[in-house]
Write a protein that holds these residues in place. Structure first.
Motif, mmCIF file in Angstrom:
data_model
loop_
_atom_site.group_PDB
_atom_site.id
_atom_site.type_symbol
_atom_site.label_atom_id
_atom_site.label_comp_id
_atom_site.label_asym_id
_atom_site.label_seq_id
_atom_site.Cartn_x
_atom_site.Cartn_y
_atom_site.Cartn_z
ATOM 1 N N PHE A 101 12.763 -7.147 -18.801
ATOM 2 C CA PHE A 101 11.924 -7.635 -17.533
ATOM 3 C C PHE A 101 11.268 -6.556 -16.536
ATOM 4 O O PHE A 101 10.010 -6.762 -15.634
ATOM 5 N N ALA A 102 11.716 -5.568 -16.059
ATOM 6 C CA ALA A 102 11.130 -4.443 -15.563
ATOM 7 C C ALA A 102 9.498 -4.166 -16.222
ATOM 8 O O ALA A 102 8.671 -3.746 -14.713
ATOM 9 N N VAL A 103 9.548 -3.354 -17.604
ATOM 10 C CA VAL A 103 8.259 -3.250 -17.961
ATOM 11 C C VAL A 103 6.943 -4.345 -18.184
ATOM 12 O O VAL A 103 6.599 -4.002 -17.498
ATOM 13 N N GLN A 104 8.037 -5.421 -18.167
ATOM 14 C CA GLN A 104 7.077 -6.273 -18.116
ATOM 15 C C GLN A 104 6.245 -6.768 -16.752
ATOM 16 O O GLN A 104 4.971 -6.863 -16.929
ATOM 17 N N GLU A 105 6.901 -6.757 -15.738
ATOM 18 C CA GLU A 105 6.800 -7.055 -14.434
ATOM 19 C C GLU A 105 5.876 -5.600 -14.045
ATOM 20 O O GLU A 105 4.909 -6.026 -13.077
ATOM 21 N N ALA A 106 6.199 -4.674 -14.472
ATOM 22 C CA ALA A 106 5.222 -3.595 -14.249
ATOM 23 C C ALA A 106 4.268 -3.991 -14.747
ATOM 24 O O ALA A 106 2.788 -3.353 -13.605
ATOM 25 N N VAL A 107 3.438 -4.351 -15.831
ATOM 26 C CA VAL A 107 2.886 -4.334 -16.478
ATOM 27 C C VAL A 107 1.653 -5.168 -15.588
ATOM 28 O O VAL A 107 0.185 -4.910 -15.527
ATOM 29 N N ILE A 108 2.373 -5.712 -15.576
ATOM 30 C CA ILE A 108 1.647 -7.074 -15.244
ATOM 31 C C ILE A 108 0.557 -7.166 -13.530
ATOM 32 O O ILE A 108 -0.232 -7.091 -13.414
ATOM 33 N N ILE A 109 1.561 -6.430 -13.036
ATOM 34 C CA ILE A 109 1.362 -6.088 -11.373
ATOM 35 C C ILE A 109 0.005 -4.636 -11.129
ATOM 36 O O ILE A 109 -0.792 -4.898 -10.536
ATOM 37 N N LEU A 110 0.258 -3.280 -12.055
ATOM 38 C CA LEU A 110 -0.217 -2.803 -12.191
ATOM 39 C C LEU A 110 -1.801 -3.038 -12.778
ATOM 40 O O LEU A 110 -2.667 -2.641 -12.191
ATOM 41 N N SER A 111 -1.592 -3.855 -13.683
ATOM 42 C CA SER A 111 -3.076 -4.102 -14.226
ATOM 43 C C SER A 111 -3.768 -4.804 -13.298
ATOM 44 O O SER A 111 -4.864 -4.869 -13.741
ATOM 45 N N THR A 112 -3.337 -5.526 -13.243
ATOM 46 C CA THR A 112 -3.926 -6.568 -11.896
ATOM 47 C C THR A 112 -4.808 -5.574 -10.532
ATOM 48 O O THR A 112 -5.843 -6.014 -10.481
ATOM 49 N N LEU A 113 -3.252 -4.847 -10.112
ATOM 50 C CA LEU A 113 -4.017 -3.799 -9.090
ATOM 51 C C LEU A 113 -5.346 -3.165 -9.471
ATOM 52 O O LEU A 113 -6.342 -3.002 -9.254
ATOM 53 N N LEU A 114 -5.282 -2.814 -10.798
ATOM 54 C CA LEU A 114 -6.122 -1.494 -11.201
ATOM 55 C C LEU A 114 -7.778 -2.778 -11.594
ATOM 56 O O LEU A 114 -8.478 -1.806 -11.791
ATOM 57 N N SER A 115 -7.266 -3.764 -12.264
ATOM 58 C CA SER A 115 -8.997 -4.708 -12.210
ATOM 59 C C SER A 115 -9.339 -5.446 -10.531
ATOM 60 O O SER A 115 -10.574 -5.615 -10.642
ATOM 61 N N ARG A 116 -8.584 -4.667 -9.924
ATOM 62 C CA ARG A 116 -9.373 -5.194 -8.273
ATOM 63 C C ARG A 116 -9.650 -4.054 -7.276
ATOM 64 O O ARG A 116 -10.452 -4.316 -6.718
ATOM 65 N N PHE A 117 -9.212 -2.789 -7.643
ATOM 66 C CA PHE A 117 -8.833 -1.654 -6.684
ATOM 67 C C PHE A 117 -8.901 -0.416 -7.050
ATOM 68 O O PHE A 117 -8.571 -0.684 -8.733
ATOM 69 N N ARG A 118 -9.589 0.771 -6.315
ATOM 70 C CA ARG A 118 -9.956 1.572 -7.380
ATOM 71 C C ARG A 118 -8.951 2.457 -6.012
ATOM 72 O O ARG A 118 -8.884 2.342 -5.314
ATOM 73 N N PHE A 119 -8.015 3.424 -6.426
ATOM 74 C CA PHE A 119 -7.055 4.371 -5.979
ATOM 75 C C PHE A 119 -7.519 5.758 -6.320
ATOM 76 O O PHE A 119 -7.411 6.189 -7.111
ATOM 77 N N ALA A 120 -7.998 6.663 -4.871
ATOM 78 C CA ALA A 120 -8.122 7.835 -5.037
ATOM 79 C C ALA A 120 -7.383 8.567 -3.891
ATOM 80 O O ALA A 120 -6.247 7.785 -3.214
ATOM 81 N N PRO A 121 -6.388 10.230 -4.724
ATOM 82 C CA PRO A 121 -5.360 10.725 -3.443
ATOM 83 C C PRO A 121 -6.044 10.988 -2.471
ATOM 84 O O PRO A 121 -7.166 11.169 -1.443
ATOM 85 N N VAL A 122 -5.185 11.175 -1.251
ATOM 86 C CA VAL A 122 -5.206 11.458 0.009
ATOM 87 C C VAL A 122 -4.671 12.702 0.560
ATOM 88 O O VAL A 122 -3.755 13.425 0.250
ATOM 89 N N PRO A 123 -6.212 13.876 0.811
ATOM 90 C CA PRO A 123 -5.790 14.775 0.586
ATOM 91 C C PRO A 123 -4.399 14.988 2.162
ATOM 92 O O PRO A 123 -5.272 14.533 3.602
ATOM 93 N N GLY A 124 -4.003 15.958 1.769
ATOM 94 C CA GLY A 124 -2.281 16.355 2.117
ATOM 95 C C GLY A 124 -1.571 15.324 2.401
ATOM 96 O O GLY A 124 -0.310 15.413 2.816
#
Length: 328
Positions: free
Chosen positions: A281-304
């Motif tokens: 259940f946990a792996v399926q949920e994580a893949v579903i949410i991560l794939s949806t987020l990555l398809s819509r947004f770009r993530f970059a680190p914040v200095p500090g």
């Protein structure tokens, strides 16, 4: 993905282009999922109450009492645990009320987790009110916080390694075509599954496991007596140089061939007869949410704002996971 999870992902949209604590965001999403699975969207446990109780319990359980060192019986009160008792009791009371309300109401079709637990209490399996409550709370607590931690660390690692993030985004977009992911998509997202697996190798939410010995044994020349507590340092196993090449390096290719992973070298959910019941259940949920987020947004680190791992009960990023979020 449930409507609740989609709502959790959609909530990010108006905040894109800003610095966001992604731990807070994914925790909201995973809590919505677990509430939906447990209560079918009906009124249930309050998120704030649950998190207050989790933090209180973690703060108490993560501290060694002088009474523990002296070997005092467990029934002797520990001050730290006494301070956390009101929050824990409040969560138990909420769970008890939910069980009572459902027992006198109408079951769902298909049934949710609470319906299934209640049916077990009525079919001769002997589930008491306490059994019902403890199972319900265990699923709620373990079923959303650990997945949220995995997602937060995964987003941090993807922000750190833009090449991995880009490859994962391409896979997600090819499969999803602009929509939110569902359970049917998980098998079509192998690279994102590799990202999740590699994240749990580097930052396992349950970074150690403990078992009480039932019989005498010997481990690496050390005598183990009945009643001894044997602890497995999962974090250290996952980064051991004799088990992994470049053990501290983020490389989802470690999981390109799952059959190549030696048993007991990778233990994010434990192993054996007491392996985590919610692993799939946990792996399926994580893949579903991560794939949806990555398809819509770009993530970059914040200095500090590099997150610092902090181990109490789970491996949490101290101060959260702050990332710059922009539309992809």
């Amino acid at each position: 993905m449930s409507r609740a999870a989609q709502a959790g992902v959609d909530r990010l949209t108006p905040r894109s282009g800003r610095t966001v604590n992604m731990l807070d965001e994914v925790t909201r999403a995973t809590f919505d999922v677990i509430a939906d699975v447990t209560f079918s969207g009906r009124a249930g446990l309050d998120r704030a109450s649950v998190h207050a109780a989790i933090e209180a319990y973690g703060a108490a359980a993560g501290k060694m009492s002088f009474l523990d060192v002296l070997g005092a019986p467990s029934w002797v009160p520990r001050p730290a645990r006494m301070r956390s008792a009101p929050a824990l009791q409040a969560m138990k009371d909420l769970a008890d009320q939910s069980i009572t309300d459902r027992a006198t109401g109408v079951a769902n079709d298909p049934p949710d987790l609470l319906d299934l637990l209640l049916s077990g209490a009525h079919d001769g399996k002997g589930l008491s009110q306490i059994d019902l409550r403890d199972n319900l709370l265990a699923f709620i607590v373990a079923g959303h916080e650990t997945t949220a931690l995995t997602l937060a660390w995964a987003l941090y690692l993807c922000g750190f390694d833009q090449q991995v993030q880009t490859r994962a985004r391409h896979e997600a977009r090819d499969v999803l075509q602009g929509r939110a992911a569902t359970a049917a998509d998980v098998a079509k997202l192998p690279y994102i599954r590799q990202v999740i697996d590699e994240t749990m190798r580097l930052y396992p939410p349950a970074a150690f496991l403990s078992r009480v010995a039932r019989e005498p044994d010997e481990l690496c020349g050390a005598q183990v007596l009945p009643g001894d507590i044997v602890t497995i340092p999962v974090y250290a196993v996952h980064r051991h140089q004799h088990l992994w090449q470049r053990p501290d390096h983020f490389d989802p290719e470690n999981f390109a061939d799952p059959k190549s992973i030696r048993r007991y070298s990778y233990l994010p959910f434990g192993d054996g007869p007491r392996i985590c019941i919610g692993a799939r259940f946990a792996v399926q949920e994580a893949v579903i949410i991560l794939s949806t987020l990555l398809s819509r947004f770009r993530f970059a680190p914040v200095p500090g704002k590099t997150p610092k791992p902090s181990l109490i009960i789970t491996l949490r990023p101290e101060g959260g996971v702050w990332l710059s979020v922009t539309p992809a």
